[in-house]
Structure formats: C-alpha cells, structure tokens
Design a protein around this motif. Structure first.
Motif, PDB file in Angstrom:
ATOM      1  N   ILE A  36       0.840  -1.202   0.000  1.00 19.70           N
ATOM      2  CA  ILE A  36       0.000   0.000   0.000  1.00 19.70           C
ATOM      3  C   ILE A  36       0.871   1.246   0.000  1.00 19.70           C
ATOM      4  O   ILE A  36       0.625   2.207  -0.753  1.00 19.70           O
ATOM      5  CB  ILE A  36      -0.940  -0.009   1.224  1.00 19.70           C
ATOM      6  N   GLY A  37       1.901   1.247   0.852  1.00 17.64           N
ATOM      7  CA  GLY A  37       2.772   2.423   0.929  1.00 17.64           C
ATOM      8  C   GLY A  37       3.500   2.687  -0.374  1.00 17.64           C
ATOM      9  O   GLY A  37       3.547   3.823  -0.853  1.00 17.64           O
ATOM     10  N   LEU A  38       4.089   1.657  -0.956  1.00 15.84           N
ATOM     11  CA  LEU A  38       4.803   1.831  -2.224  1.00 15.84           C
ATOM     12  C   LEU A  38       3.854   2.262  -3.338  1.00 15.84           C
ATOM     13  O   LEU A  38       4.213   3.067  -4.198  1.00 15.84           O
ATOM     14  CB  LEU A  38       5.515   0.532  -2.600  1.00 15.84           C
ATOM     15  N   PHE A  64      -0.101  11.877   2.462  1.00 12.04           N
ATOM     16  CA  PHE A  64      -0.705  11.673   3.781  1.00 12.04           C
ATOM     17  C   PHE A  64      -2.147  11.179   3.650  1.00 12.04           C
ATOM     18  O   PHE A  64      -2.575  10.260   4.355  1.00 12.04           O
ATOM     19  CB  PHE A  64      -0.652  12.971   4.576  1.00 12.04           C
ATOM     20  N   LEU A  65      -2.901  11.790   2.737  1.00  8.58           N
ATOM     21  CA  LEU A  65      -4.298  11.387   2.556  1.00  8.58           C
ATOM     22  C   LEU A  65      -4.420   9.959   2.025  1.00  8.58           C
ATOM     23  O   LEU A  65      -5.352   9.224   2.367  1.00  8.58           O
ATOM     24  CB  LEU A  65      -5.002  12.360   1.600  1.00  8.58           C
ATOM     25  N   ILE A  66      -3.453   9.544   1.198  1.00  6.18           N
ATOM     26  CA  ILE A  66      -3.496   8.194   0.637  1.00  6.18           C
ATOM     27  C   ILE A  66      -3.137   7.154   1.693  1.00  6.18           C
ATOM     28  O   ILE A  66      -3.778   6.098   1.802  1.00  6.18           O
ATOM     29  CB  ILE A  66      -2.539   8.083  -0.570  1.00  6.18           C
ATOM     30  N   LEU A  67      -2.127   7.452   2.507  1.00  6.51           N
ATOM     31  CA  LEU A  67      -1.611   6.447   3.434  1.00  6.51           C
ATOM     32  C   LEU A  67      -2.303   6.449   4.790  1.00  6.51           C
ATOM     33  O   LEU A  67      -2.307   5.415   5.477  1.00  6.51           O
ATOM     34  CB  LEU A  67      -0.102   6.667   3.640  1.00  6.51           C
ATOM     35  N   VAL A  76       3.281   1.392   6.730  1.00  6.97           N
ATOM     36  CA  VAL A  76       2.656   2.650   6.307  1.00  6.97           C
ATOM     37  C   VAL A  76       3.005   3.764   7.289  1.00  6.97           C
ATOM     38  O   VAL A  76       3.319   4.901   6.888  1.00  6.97           O
ATOM     39  CB  VAL A  76       1.129   2.472   6.184  1.00  6.97           C
ATOM     40  N   ARG A  77       2.972   3.462   8.584  1.00  2.00           N
ATOM     41  CA  ARG A  77       3.336   4.476   9.575  1.00  2.00           C
ATOM     42  C   ARG A  77       4.794   4.912   9.403  1.00  2.00           C
ATOM     43  O   ARG A  77       5.128   6.103   9.543  1.00  2.00           O
ATOM     44  CB  ARG A  77       3.114   3.938  10.994  1.00  2.00           C
ATOM     45  N   THR A  78       5.665   3.972   9.089  1.00  2.00           N
ATOM     46  CA  THR A  78       7.079   4.303   8.853  1.00  2.00           C
ATOM     47  C   THR A  78       7.234   5.222   7.652  1.00  2.00           C
ATOM     48  O   THR A  78       8.023   6.184   7.671  1.00  2.00           O
ATOM     49  CB  THR A  78       7.893   3.016   8.642  1.00  2.00           C
ATOM     50  N   MET A  79       6.469   4.936   6.596  1.00  2.00           N
ATOM     51  CA  MET A  79       6.555   5.774   5.399  1.00  2.00           C
ATOM     52  C   MET A  79       6.012   7.172   5.659  1.00  2.00           C
ATOM     53  O   MET A  79       6.566   8.173   5.176  1.00  2.00           O
ATOM     54  CB  MET A  79       5.792   5.111   4.246  1.00  2.00           C
ATOM     55  N   ILE A  80       4.939   7.288   6.424  1.00  2.00           N
ATOM     56  CA  ILE A  80       4.405   8.611   6.774  1.00  2.00           C
ATOM     57  C   ILE A  80       5.427   9.388   7.596  1.00  2.00           C
ATOM     58  O   ILE A  80       5.665  10.582   7.362  1.00  2.00           O
ATOM     59  CB  ILE A  80       3.078   8.473   7.539  1.00  2.00           C
TER      60      ILE A  80
END
Length: 425
Positions: A36-38, A64-67, A76-80
């Motif tokens: 999801i993040g990628l 931010f809105l996507i993740l 996902v939290r790491t990517m944000i």
C-alpha cells in the motif's frame, strides 16, 4: 479417497499452532502495508512527474491522505514518518536564509544552556533572569570586541584592497619581478636558469593567478550592502537566544513526548551521545580557534607583518576547518607577505614559522586541554568529509564536516552494537 483427503486437511488445520498462524498473519499484514505504501508513493511520484511545478506541500498532503487510512500497518506508519522528516528537511533548507537569525539564536542557546543551568542550580536564579544576564553579557563582550577590532579590520581590508588594485593599475608593477629574480640569485642558482624558467615561465603563471583578484574584490564589495541590509538580525538574534534559553527545558520535554514510550530510553541515550560529540567539538574548537587567531595577530604585529588583525581573523575562521584550514592559512599569509613586503628569506620564513608554531601549540597543548580527544575520526576520513560536505553545503559544510562525520560514525557504532547484541536482526 476424497473424503480421506478432506479429513486430512481439516485435521492439519485443527492441529496448527496459534502462534504460527498469528505470525503468518502479522507478516502478511506487513507486506500489505509495504504494498500500500509503495503504491501510494508511486502514485504521488506519477502526479509530480506529470505536473512539474507542483508544490511539495501538495505532494506531502496527497501522500498523507493516501496512506493515513492504512495507518494500522507498521510499514505505512514508517513511510508517513519518513515523508514528514523529508518535508521538514525541505522546509528547513528552503527557509534557512529567512530563519538564519533564529538558527543562530538556537545555537547560542544550545552552547550556553549548561551555563544557565549551572547558575540556576548554584545561585537559585530563575532561567528567565539567568538567560537575560548571559545573553546581555555575551552581547557586551561582542560589542566591545567589535568596537575595538572591526574598525581596524575594515581599515586594513580597505588598505589591502587598495594595494592589490594598485598592482593592476600599472602592469609594470603587477609583480616585483626584479625582487623575485634577486631572491633566487641570492640562493646561488645559475642566472641562465633563473631568466629562463623564473622570468619566462613561473612569473607569467603567477600574473595569471593575480588576475583573478579583481573579480574576488568585486564579489566582496558587492556582498557588503546585502549584509548591511540584514542589520535587523543583530536585534533578532539575542532576543531569540533569550527565549530559547528560557524555554530550553520545555522544548526538550516537548520533543521527548513525541517519541513513543517504548523507544524513548534508546532515543534519549542516542541524543545524549550526539550532544557530547556536537557540543564538545563546537565549544572546544571555537575556543581554540579564537585563541590561535589572537596569538597569530599578536605575532604578526611583533614581526611587522602588515594587516596583522586581518590575518588573525582569517586564521580564526580557517582554524575551524581541520587540516585544510592550515594550508589555506599558509596560502593567504604568504600571499599577503609577497604582495606587501620586500621578498626576502626572512619575510617568507616568518609567516611559515608563525603558522607552524601555532599549529604545534594547538595540536600538542591547546587542543588536548580544551577539545579533549576529539570525536575519534581518522585523519584521512576527516579530509574526505571536508571535501564531501564542502561540495554539498559550501563553506558551512566544511565547518560542520567533523562533528557531522562524528555523529554518522556514532550511528554506525550503535548499529554494529545492535547487530552484536541481536545477531538475527
């Protein structure tokens, strides 16, 4: 046969270990979060590629809105979090010139926070009053030093620029060719080779080097009005330093509260180690540089070298750059001596002897006493870091190369220690 196979499958499922099933689910959700993040990042990059002038604020908001709806996934939290750090870094770089007085005020607060804390604990004076006293005392010292030194430095700079300009007004006196020729003759070299190599080859190259000086002078003179316009920073810096010093403890607690509770001890220990490296180097090396520059100016005054105050200031600034600053100091000082004094062995050696004596005094006495053992960086790595950080960040990168490299090595040591403690990590 089919019924027997079905029973086998059911029996296998019933006998499955719940921990194994939970681990499989956990790994599955982790890969879902990565996917999801990628996918979100790829979508944002596609939009940024199509719309070239899109604002980074819009990109960050879209990511931010996507993740955010998938924030239950750790990846996902790491990517944000990573995107937030990158956004903050971009914002800092973009507004660095505007925030420069506040950055300097924060640096002053960082350096003098131990002093304010000591006054608060020793004399029971509140941080507000102790911060005010420290900043006012610092401003007084800077004002008195500026009142004494700046007029002398400006006069010497104007005289030096006038002297250099005089060399270009008349090409026949661009360089003391006869003085250079007589100097080599005094060394006993054959007159034939001196006329052939020195007069015919070396001096023309030196003239080409001197030809770049007018451009340097123009750059310096055009930059003066820009810095004069920013005189308001002289008011903002001490005010910002007072507020940062007064609220330093609250700022640290606010930053610590943003760190998750389970990771807080590790982060605090890491920041304490970074603080030891950064604070020790900046405070110690700055003190050493001021002492070395002052001693250099006094030595040049005694020896009768022109522009002693200006040379002392250049030594102070260049001493903040390890190893490379030594060679730059030699080039500047010997250049001034060759331009303004009769070319003799004594005049040339005087500059070299002063720089060598200051370097020995700093490395074997002053440095170990004030800076301590340093940040433990091999010399070759120091040279590499100066060039690398200087390439990306200019002169500021050269000044910060050593402490930043020390911090990077600190992270490497922490990572190696973590691998040793947890081999399967």
């Amino acid at each position: 046969m089919a019924k027997s196979q079905e029973n086998t499958i059911i029996l296998t499922g019933e006998q499955s270990d719940p921990e194994i099933v939970a681990a499989q689910v956990k790994h599955g959700t982790r890969f879902d979060g990565v996917a999801i993040g990628l996918g979100g990042i790829a979508l944002v990059f596609l939009v940024a590629f199509i719309i070239r002038d899109i604002s980074p604020f819009i990109i960050a908001a879209a990511l931010f809105l996507i993740l955010f709806p998938f924030r239950e996934y750790r990846a996902v939290r790491t990517m944000i979090f990573t995107a937030a750090i990158l956004m903050g870094f971009w914002l800092f770089v973009t507004l660095a010139s505007l925030l420069l007085p506040f950055i300097i005020g924060l640096l002053i607060a960082y350096l003098f926070n131990p002093v304010v804390t000591w006054i608060e604990e020793k004399w029971r004076i509140t941080r507000g009053w102790s911060s005010l006293v420290i900043v006012l005392l610092l401003c007084g010292i800077v004002f008195v030093a500026a009142l004494i030194l700046i007029p002398r430095i400006i006069d010497q700079l104007e005289t030096l620029l006038t002297t250099i300009s005089g060399y270009f007004q008349n090409s026949t006196i661009t360089l003391d060719e006869r003085g250079i020729r007589d100097f080599f003759l005094s060394l006993g070299l054959p007159k034939k080779y001196i006329d052939q190599y020195v007069t015919g080859e070396i001096i023309p190259h030196i003239k080409e080097l001197y030809a770049t000086f007018p451009h340097i002078i123009t750059v310096i003179l055009t930059a003066i009005p820009e810095y004069a316009v920013r005189a308001l920073d002289l008011i903002i810096i001490p005010v910002a330093a007072i507020y940062f010093l007064k609220d330093w403890r609250g700022m640290i607690e606010s930053i610590q509260s943003l760190i998750p509770q389970r990771h807080r001890p590790a982060f605090i220990a890491m920041f304490i180690n970074i603080d030891k490296v950064l604070y020790g180097y900046i405070r110690g090396q700055s003190t050493v540089a001021v002492i070395i520059g002052t001693l250099g100016a006094i030595a040049f005054m005694i020896l009768g070298v022109p522009y002693a105050a200006l040379l002392g200031l250049s030594i102070t600034l260049l001493d903040l750059i390890p190893i490379l600053g030594l060679f730059l100091s030699i080039i500047i000082i010997e250049g001034v001596i060759l331009l303004t004094m009769p070319i003799t062995i004594g005049a040339i050696l005087s500059g070299l002897i002063v720089i060598a004596a200051l370097h020995i005094f700093e490395n074997y006495f002053l440095g170990p006493k004030i800076v301590g053992k340093g940040v433990g960086i091999p010399p070759i790595l120091i040279i590499m870091s100066i060039f690398v950080f200087g390439y990306f960040m200019g002169f500021l990168g050269m000044l910060l190369a050593v402490p930043l490299t020390g911090i990077i090595l600190l992270f490497v040591r922490e990572y190696r220690q973590a691998l040793a403690d947890h081999p399967l990590m």
